[in-house]
Design an enzyme around this catalytic site. Structure first.
Site, short mmCIF file in Angstrom:
data_model
loop_
_atom_site.label_atom_id
_atom_site.label_comp_id
_atom_site.label_asym_id
_atom_site.label_seq_id
_atom_site.Cartn_x
_atom_site.Cartn_y
_atom_site.Cartn_z
CD1 TRP A 93 -3.78 22.24 31.72
CD2 TRP A 93 -5.53 22.46 33.10
NE1 TRP A 93 -4.90 21.79 31.06
CE2 TRP A 93 -5.98 21.92 31.88
CE3 TRP A 93 -6.45 22.70 34.11
CZ2 TRP A 93 -7.32 21.60 31.66
CZ3 TRP A 93 -7.79 22.38 33.88
CH2 TRP A 93 -8.21 21.84 32.67
CG HIS A 94 -7.24 24.69 37.10
ND1 HIS A 94 -6.38 23.66 37.42
CD2 HIS A 94 -8.49 24.17 37.18
CE1 HIS A 94 -7.09 22.57 37.68
NE2 HIS A 94 -8.37 22.85 37.54
N GLY A 95 -5.29 28.39 35.02
CA GLY A 95 -5.38 29.78 34.60
C GLY A 95 -4.09 30.54 34.80
#
Length: 475
Positions: free
Chosen positions: A322-324
């Protein structure tokens, strides 16, 4: 438009003045217009993405609520979730998958003609996507009535204080507040502005000063010793905490001025004595989102130990992704997943070996050792988060372990950075022990004024005024 910019100061004064001058029935269109302007100050055309997801989820919520047949409810929910996730995949993850498929095709000597998309990731896409998803899922579960006012629902998704970096709100907390009339309050104005100053202190005094050293060392890791990289890693741990929690505090403070409460997103996470406790205090709105919408539906704690371990690891792996769209973020999530699984298995083993044993009163020294150990587990994982590739992360680990060379010293940065960290931690302890930001009214007005004025002058005198972007804007 960044919170740490003069443009935002002007914007906030104008919007706040208009908010309290206008009657209640005109406040939502004013806030919605202001939120559109705020978002369009980055890349204007990308507001069409927000409008698309708003329209899809608005009608999906109504159709889900109006439908009696369970299979149709589920169909509408899945179509809404899938359509919003397609938008997220296209802008954030397509190039990642495309590059990895292209690399695999090259190894297998296949012809792969699809080229990477030349697009810029919309600011805060993952945040407002998850906020939209939480609305649809809560309506589907019957825990939230479908919002019939499309303007209010659009404001729920686009509310400018938390639009681009959270906290990720639930409809039960936020939607009803836009319907409620809010009277002006000098007390609330002071509390909100003070909390905004606290957030700006974290960002421009702590995070941006630390970033000078962190960026210098991490951006050329091959030229620095393990000693310098270790110090830069310590600095990054506090940089990302001050940067992200600072944004959340400014968002909560700005919203508090309007009489609208946003959830607390951080609770002194580096004072945790275990990894589970850390995740109950770090990015709380995201960790609870994954708990409620991924972990529990997978079975949560109600399944076998083996299945529960798999669920935990999977949730943290997805959280990292989700973060990257980078293997470094997946590795970061995977490392925390391993931490959680090991902690859970150790707990099961302890209960099996020592059944019926009760916990005694916590021993201060043991708690301190647990705190230090937990912090360093988190610290090791941050290397993956900050490194630009897995190869760079591996190089950094090797240098920290074996290359004990001279320290890259910057006399204009390191002393000030260490002092800023000390002040941050001291005030964090005070704020947590007293719950200051939630109960300012219980303190004497003279103390509150001195605290706020001191923060203001520290921000003005020691803050970095380069207007650097918040780290989590890229997510």
């Amino acid at each position: 438009m960044l919170f740490n910019s003069f443009d935002f100061v002007v914007f906030f004064i104008v919007v706040t003045s208009a908010y309290f001058v206008l009657p209640h029935w005109l406040r939502w269109p004013m806030l919605l217009s202001a939120s559109c302007f705020f978002y369009m100050s980055f890349i204007p055309i990308y507001i069409l993405i927000l409008f698309t997801t708003i329209i899809i989820d608005y009608f999906a919520g109504i159709w889900i609520e109006n439908t009696e047949a369970p299979h149709k409810k589920r169909l509408y929910m899945l179509l809404s979730v899938a359509s919003v996730c397609v938008v997220l995949f296209f802008f954030k993850y397509f190039n990642f998958f495309n590059q990895n498929v292209e690399a695999l095709a090259s190894i297998l000597h296949w012809n792969y003609p699809i080229e990477a998309l030349r697009i810029i990731l919309p600011i805060g896409l993952s945040f407002h996507t998850f906020q939209s998803l939480s609305y649809v899922l809560e309506v589907y579960r019957g825990k939230q009535r479908a919002e019939r006012h499309i303007g209010i629902y659009a404001l729920y998704v686009m509310y400018f204080p938390q639009l681009v970096a959270g906290p990720i709100e639930r409809p039960q907390n936020l939607l009803h507040q836009f319907h409620e009339p809010k009277a002006f309050s000098w007390m609330r104005l002071g509390e909100g502005l003070s909390l905004m100053l606290w957030g700006l202190f974290k960002k421009v005094v702590v995070a941006d000063n630390l970033a000078v050293y962190v960026d210098t060392v991490y951006n050329s890791a091959g030229r620095h010793t393990g000693t310098s990289l270790l110090l830069a890693t310590y600095f990054f741990a506090f940089q990302i905490y001050a940067d992200f929690s600072g944004y959340s505090d400014v968002a909560r403070g700005a919203s508090r001025v309007y009489g609208i409460d946003l959830m607390k997103n951080f609770e002194t996470p580096y004072f945790s004595t275990s990894i589970p406790e850390f995740w109950s205090r770090w990015h709380i709105s995201l960790s609870t989102w994954f708990r409620d919408y991924v972990y529990i539906p997978l079975g949560g704690n109600r399944v076998s130990v083996e299945r529960n371990s798999f669920n935990l690891f999977l949730v943290f792996l997805v959280s990292g992704f989700w973060h990257g769209a980078n293997w470094t973020f997946i590795a970061w999530g995977g490392v925390h997943g391993i931490y959680m699984v090991v902690y859970r298995l150790a707990g099961h083993a302890t209960r099996f070996l020592f059944p019926g044993k009760r916990r005694g009163k916590p021993i201060l020294v043991i708690q301190a050792l647990k705190l230090i150990f937990t912090f360093h587990l988190v610290l090791l994982a941050w290397i993956f988060f900050r490194a630009d590739s897995l190869a760079t992360a591996g190089q950094i680990f090797r240098k920290i372990a074996f290359d004990h060379g001279s320290l890259f010293w910057d006399a204009s940065v390191i002393p000030q950075a260490l002092f800023a960290i000390a002040v941050l931690l001291s005030l964090d302890v005070f704020n947590r022990m007293t719950d200051y930001w939630e109960h300012q009214d219980s303190f004497h007005i003279g103390f509150r004024m001195v605290y706020a004025v001191a923060l203001f002058f520290v921000v003005v005198l020691f803050g970095v005024d380069s207007g650097t972007q918040f780290i989590y804007f890229q997510f």
